[in-house]
Structure formats: C-alpha cells, structure tokens
Design an enzyme around this catalytic site. Structure first.
Site, mmCIF file in Angstrom:
data_model
loop_
_atom_site.group_PDB
_atom_site.id
_atom_site.type_symbol
_atom_site.label_atom_id
_atom_site.label_comp_id
_atom_site.label_asym_id
_atom_site.label_seq_id
_atom_site.Cartn_x
_atom_site.Cartn_y
_atom_site.Cartn_z
ATOM 1 N N ASN A 135 0.915 -1.229 -0.183
ATOM 2 C CA ASN A 135 0.031 0.016 0.027
ATOM 3 C C ASN A 135 0.956 1.276 -0.137
ATOM 4 O O ASN A 135 1.734 1.329 0.762
ATOM 5 C CB ASN A 135 -0.807 0.068 1.237
ATOM 6 C CG ASN A 135 -1.916 1.085 1.642
ATOM 7 O OD1 ASN A 135 -1.298 2.322 1.118
ATOM 8 N ND2 ASN A 135 -3.134 1.030 1.870
ATOM 9 N N HIS A 167 1.055 6.161 2.044
ATOM 10 C CA HIS A 167 1.675 7.037 3.171
ATOM 11 C C HIS A 167 2.891 7.657 2.234
ATOM 12 O O HIS A 167 3.398 8.455 2.822
ATOM 13 C CB HIS A 167 1.848 6.419 4.314
ATOM 14 C CG HIS A 167 0.829 6.118 4.970
ATOM 15 N ND1 HIS A 167 -0.004 7.228 5.268
ATOM 16 C CD2 HIS A 167 -0.070 5.026 5.514
ATOM 17 C CE1 HIS A 167 -1.027 6.692 6.012
ATOM 18 N NE2 HIS A 167 -1.065 5.305 6.055
ATOM 19 N N HIS A 225 -5.589 3.763 -1.528
ATOM 20 C CA HIS A 225 -7.026 3.978 -1.086
ATOM 21 C C HIS A 225 -7.316 5.534 -1.612
ATOM 22 O O HIS A 225 -6.530 6.391 -0.811
ATOM 23 C CB HIS A 225 -7.062 3.886 0.495
ATOM 24 C CG HIS A 225 -8.393 4.240 1.181
ATOM 25 N ND1 HIS A 225 -8.692 4.025 2.594
ATOM 26 C CD2 HIS A 225 -9.352 4.610 0.758
ATOM 27 C CE1 HIS A 225 -9.662 4.322 2.731
ATOM 28 N NE2 HIS A 225 -10.341 4.454 1.720
ATOM 29 N N ARG A 258 -9.334 8.186 -0.875
ATOM 30 C CA ARG A 258 -10.396 8.683 -0.011
ATOM 31 C C ARG A 258 -11.317 9.805 -0.493
ATOM 32 O O ARG A 258 -10.665 10.591 -1.325
ATOM 33 C CB ARG A 258 -9.660 9.269 1.239
ATOM 34 C CG ARG A 258 -9.136 8.154 2.242
ATOM 35 C CD ARG A 258 -8.431 8.685 3.364
ATOM 36 N NE ARG A 258 -8.208 7.585 4.412
ATOM 37 C CZ ARG A 258 -9.041 7.222 5.368
ATOM 38 N NH1 ARG A 258 -9.993 7.714 5.303
ATOM 39 N NH2 ARG A 258 -8.718 6.305 6.210
ATOM 40 N N ARG A 273 -7.086 12.943 0.872
ATOM 41 C CA ARG A 273 -6.097 13.492 1.585
ATOM 42 C C ARG A 273 -4.536 13.058 1.570
ATOM 43 O O ARG A 273 -3.695 13.472 1.808
ATOM 44 C CB ARG A 273 -6.397 13.241 3.121
ATOM 45 C CG ARG A 273 -6.062 11.768 3.485
ATOM 46 C CD ARG A 273 -5.973 11.689 5.032
ATOM 47 N NE ARG A 273 -7.591 11.773 5.532
ATOM 48 C CZ ARG A 273 -7.791 10.710 6.454
ATOM 49 N NH1 ARG A 273 -6.893 10.160 7.262
ATOM 50 N NH2 ARG A 273 -9.276 10.803 6.882
ATOM 51 N N GLU A 277 -8.772 0.567 -2.918
ATOM 52 C CA GLU A 277 -9.621 0.469 -1.792
ATOM 53 C C GLU A 277 -10.270 1.700 -1.811
ATOM 54 O O GLU A 277 -9.902 2.965 -2.121
ATOM 55 C CB GLU A 277 -8.671 0.579 -0.398
ATOM 56 C CG GLU A 277 -7.818 -0.536 0.007
ATOM 57 C CD GLU A 277 -6.985 -0.178 1.328
ATOM 58 O OE1 GLU A 277 -7.402 0.703 1.821
ATOM 59 O OE2 GLU A 277 -6.274 -1.158 1.533
ATOM 60 N N THR A 306 -7.947 3.371 8.293
ATOM 61 C CA THR A 306 -9.208 2.667 8.285
ATOM 62 C C THR A 306 -9.352 2.122 9.787
ATOM 63 O O THR A 306 -8.599 1.139 10.179
ATOM 64 C CB THR A 306 -9.026 1.401 7.271
ATOM 65 O OG1 THR A 306 -8.976 2.118 6.085
ATOM 66 C CG2 THR A 306 -10.547 0.751 7.223
ATOM 67 N N GLU A 326 -10.962 -9.261 2.747
ATOM 68 C CA GLU A 326 -9.671 -9.179 3.360
ATOM 69 C C GLU A 326 -9.761 -9.370 5.186
ATOM 70 O O GLU A 326 -10.504 -8.311 5.415
ATOM 71 C CB GLU A 326 -8.983 -7.860 2.982
ATOM 72 C CG GLU A 326 -7.717 -7.542 3.776
ATOM 73 C CD GLU A 326 -7.028 -6.173 3.282
ATOM 74 O OE1 GLU A 326 -7.542 -5.712 1.998
ATOM 75 O OE2 GLU A 326 -6.242 -5.690 3.997
ATOM 76 N N HIS A 354 -3.675 -5.022 7.672
ATOM 77 C CA HIS A 354 -3.766 -3.750 8.451
ATOM 78 C C HIS A 354 -2.915 -4.078 9.744
ATOM 79 O O HIS A 354 -3.192 -5.106 10.151
ATOM 80 C CB HIS A 354 -4.959 -3.518 8.769
ATOM 81 C CG HIS A 354 -5.389 -2.025 9.207
ATOM 82 N ND1 HIS A 354 -4.805 -1.641 10.150
ATOM 83 C CD2 HIS A 354 -5.928 -1.169 8.298
ATOM 84 C CE1 HIS A 354 -5.254 -0.127 10.079
ATOM 85 N NE2 HIS A 354 -5.853 -0.029 9.059
HETATM 86 N N1 PXP Z 1 -5.874 -3.302 4.167
HETATM 87 C C1 PXP Z 1 -6.816 -2.338 4.431
HETATM 88 C C2 PXP Z 1 -8.211 -2.609 4.092
HETATM 89 C C3 PXP Z 1 -6.586 -0.926 4.787
HETATM 90 O O1 PXP Z 1 -7.485 0.027 4.889
HETATM 91 C C4 PXP Z 1 -4.993 -0.653 4.764
HETATM 92 C C5 PXP Z 1 -4.631 0.527 5.430
HETATM 93 O O2 PXP Z 1 -4.746 1.734 4.337
HETATM 94 C C6 PXP Z 1 -4.069 -1.633 4.777
HETATM 95 C C7 PXP Z 1 -4.519 -3.191 4.822
HETATM 96 C C8 PXP Z 1 -2.577 -1.609 5.018
HETATM 97 O O3 PXP Z 1 -2.600 -1.249 6.560
HETATM 98 P P1 PXP Z 1 -1.300 -0.814 7.203
HETATM 99 O O4 PXP Z 1 -0.753 0.546 6.492
HETATM 100 O O5 PXP Z 1 -1.413 -0.578 8.496
HETATM 101 O O6 PXP Z 1 -0.275 -1.858 6.795
#
Ligand code: PXP
Length: 238
Positions: A6, A9, A42, A44, A48, A69, A100, A150, A189
C-alpha cells in the site's frame, strides 16, 4: 503468498508540501522491483493522500495487481468503473480517522453493499470486502456475492502480549471458514516486521496487504543514503 504494498503514505509525505515528491508512482515501481505482487491505494473521499491522478497513472504503469481500496459510494464506484483496477476492496471510511479503523459493518449496510458489489462486478471488477475477523461476517460476505475478503489483522497487531494469541486465533478461524466457503482470502492492516510471520504462515491465505510499516522502514533504511547524497552535492558545490 501475494504481497500487496500500500503506497498511500508515500502520498501522505508528498501532501505535507502539496508538491510532487515523493511520487507514489515511483514508489510503486520500486515496490515491484523489490518483489511486490500488487500495489494498493486508497482513494479517499477527501483525497487527503492519494489523488485521482495517482490512480490514473498507476493504472497505466502497474502491470501487477492494482487494488483500489474505496468506500461504497456512487462517486467511487464510477471512478472504479472508469479506471478498471484489477480489483476493488470496499472499506468503511470516516473522514476524521487516521487510518481505516475497523472492518465493514456488514449487517447495517446490506443494501448499500449489495448494490455496490452488483455494480462493480457487473463492470467486470473483482470485489473484496474488508471485514473483521468474525465467522459471521465471512458468511455474510459470501451471501453478498463478494469474490474475496480481506480479514482485518489490526486487532491482532494492536493486541497486548497477553491478548495476542486470542486475536490470532480469531484471524485463523475466520480465514479457515472463508477458504472453506470458497472465498479468496487475504489479510491486512497493522502488519509489521515483528508480527507478520504468524499471519503469513496461515494455510489457505492468498495474500497480505501491508503499507505503513513498509513506508516507515523505507524512510529509515533510505535516510543515510539520502543524507550522504546531499552531503556530496553540497561538498562538491564550490
Ligand atoms: N488493508 C486495508 C483494507 C487498509 O485500509 C489498510 C490501510 O490503508 C491496509 C490493509 C494496510 O494497513 P497498514 O498501513 O497498517 O499496513
């Protein structure tokens, strides 16, 4: 085991200056070189971090699995249908949350989710639901017609040492049920370099989606090199 990285960030750091760097598209390419099987973003409602441009360019550039996402809103469904990522993961979304916060509240959103899944699948998009590690939610996901789920590993990741095993068992049991009912089953997550192994060892799991810990590690392992490159430029200026 599929690793979906992902890159949200990376975009968060870019948005700190509202500029162009670091570009999540470049990060996605490097993630793929590093062994990622998929890239997740993601988009949003408040944009952001990830932008519409990021999604468009990533769709062009990323030839591994691109996972969008999104919340189950009309706006996002249209964007998904227009850009055609390789799959969509429906997540709950609150404006003020840092990330999330929980899996989907399936029972309270049956109609919205039924319609969203129908529209997305009708356009040829495989649909995953981000759900809490709960066997009942696995059953509902199957009834809703999702292709995948997931399983939320946040409660496991955030658990105190004394509760961690209990949370792991919930994740394992939901994954077992999900695989048994024929859903493609992922997890994610809060996974990081110290807690990922027990999850990655679970039989039947298709993939893991990981973001924050990888971006955090990238900042640290790249910091020394980045400073050394600036040092060299400054020292060679005169
Ligand atoms: N899966 C989902 C559905 C998420 O919303 C996120 C965070 O955007 C992640 C996985 C990844 O989580 P993390 O950034 O804590 O690894």
């Amino acid at each position: 085991m599929l690793l979906g990285v992902n890159i949200d960030h990376v975009a968060t750091v870019r948005q700190a200056r509202m500029g162009h760097e670091p570009d999540p598209v470049m990060a996605a390419s490097l993630a793929i070189i590093g062994g990622a099987d998929g890239i997740t973003l993601h988009l949003r409602e408040d944009r952001r971090h990830v932008s519409d441009r990021d999604l468009r360019v990533l769709r062009d550039v990323v030839k591994v699995e691109l996972n969008l996402e999104m919340a189950a809103t009309d706006e996002m469904i249209k964007i998904a249908q227009d850009t055609m990522p390789d799959m969509v993961t429906i997540v709950p979304e609150k404006r003020q949350e840092l990330t999330t916060e929980g899996g989907l509240d399936l029972k309270s959103n049956i109609d919205v989710l039924t319609d969203a899944i129908k529209s997305l699948k009708g356009a040829g998009l495989p649909v995953s639901l981000f759900i809490n590690p709960d066997i009942g939610d696995v059953e509902i996901s199957r009834e809703l017609g999702a292709d995948m789920v997931e399983i939320h590993t946040g409660p496991y990741a955030d658990a105190s040492a004394s509760d961690r095993e209990k949370e792991l068992v919930k994740v394992v049991k939901s994954i077992e049920r999900s695989v048994a009912v024929g859903l493609k089953t992922n997890a994610g997550h809060g996974l990081n370099y110290s807690n990922v192994k027990p999850i990655a060892a679970i039989e039947g799991l298709r993939g893991l989606y990981i973001g924050h810990s990888i971006v955090s590690r990238a900042v640290l392992v790249g910091f020394e090199k980045a400073v050394a490159q600036m040092r060299e430029l400054i020292d060679g200026a005169k």
